[in-house]
Design an enzyme around this catalytic site. Sequence first.
Site, PDB file in Angstrom:
ATOM      1  NE  ARG A  51     -70.422   1.453  10.974  1.00 40.19           N
ATOM      2  CZ  ARG A  51     -70.711   0.511  11.884  1.00 40.19           C
ATOM      3  NH1 ARG A  51     -71.534   0.774  12.891  1.00 40.19           N
ATOM      4  NH2 ARG A  51     -70.156  -0.688  11.793  1.00 40.19           N
ATOM      5  CE1 TYR A 104     -83.175  22.323   1.222  1.00 40.51           C
ATOM      6  CE2 TYR A 104     -83.025  20.490   2.759  1.00 40.51           C
ATOM      7  CZ  TYR A 104     -82.618  21.110   1.594  1.00 40.51           C
ATOM      8  OH  TYR A 104     -81.669  20.531   0.798  1.00 40.51           O
ATOM      9  CG  ASP A 176     -83.380  23.287  10.234  1.00 37.26           C
ATOM     10  OD1 ASP A 176     -82.363  23.954  10.507  1.00 37.26           O
ATOM     11  OD2 ASP A 176     -83.526  22.688   9.158  1.00 37.26           O
ATOM     12  CE  LYS A 201     -77.338  24.540   3.475  1.00 36.44           C
ATOM     13  NZ  LYS A 201     -77.485  23.125   3.817  1.00 36.44           N
TER      14      LYS A 201
END
Length: 365
Positions: A51, A104, A176, A201
Amino acid sequence: MTETPGFSTRAIHAGQEPDPRTGAVNVPIYASSTFAQDGVGGLREGFEYARTGNPTRRALETAIAALEGGTHGRAFSSGMAATDAALRSMLRPGDHLVIPNDAYGGTFRLIDKVLTHWGITYSVAPVDDPHAIAEAITPETKVVWIESPTNPLLNVADIAAVAEVAHNAGAKLVVDNTFATPYYQQPLALGADVVLHSTTKYLGGHSDVVGGALVTDDPELDAAFGFLQNGAGGVPSPFDVFLTLRGLKTLSVRMDRHTANAAAIVELLQGHESISEVRWPGYAGMVSIRLSGGREAALDMCKKLELFTLAESLGGVESLVELPAAMTHASTAGSLLEVPDDLVRLSVGIEDVEDLLEDLRRSLR
């Protein structure tokens, strides 16, 4: 190499040197939850627990930072995990941020439904109007958050001008960059403090992995992002990272094809009697259109398309279509960010363009 390598070279090689022990040219999938230590506190290459850090993840973080021209990169389990880490690192109760008036839906939902309960306020402004953004800023503004192009209206910001507005007010600018990708736009060079990606994406590019990333030149911000990355645990698996690295290698050639296909589609749709508006920033594969016949016509088009698969997400090699008002942006209904219900968003893939054009012609008959 003494000079900075080109974009495609960095995409293939940055952080991805052949394995020194085996010579493997691809970064291995380090599927280990923990790492042996050479004595208490004696970490090998800085790794102790997956992690906290993983060699496969480090390679991806190095590669994305190199493509954005940044010095620090952090990978997350999704674009929203990266968004959450950025906002929670940079904002405290009583702080204010400015967001796009067509952001978004997931970003809006996080801010409007979660962060406001923690005493954070926000205002909206069009990203293509730095003066309007300046007017939306208050003495409590700590972050200006923009997308460029925006999702789904594809408005484009003058990032350098917005950065100046934000910095004059003592705020940080987050961009973004998911739609443009670092192939077309590198916001840090234009004055942004942080760049965010949904690596799900275009960077991944094959609709087979979910991820996110933050890039910055600010070591204090990077440390804050790293603290939440480890402390909250929103990290990607080694296999997800491997898939994203695989996609990153072909980003430039894919973006060229996405753009060429989108340009041909825009040429077909502009002036078509069934289309009242076509929006495309001139690069990449996202095209948004509005139907002359309203919502019913938009629904009918989505139903008739065959090669364009009706699905959420974007940026993969296959073409997708969606109705944002009822799908990805349903959370904005009734708000200042509400999306027109006749708007159809196309994610143009890399199929043979004549096949895509015929699919669109058929859907609009």
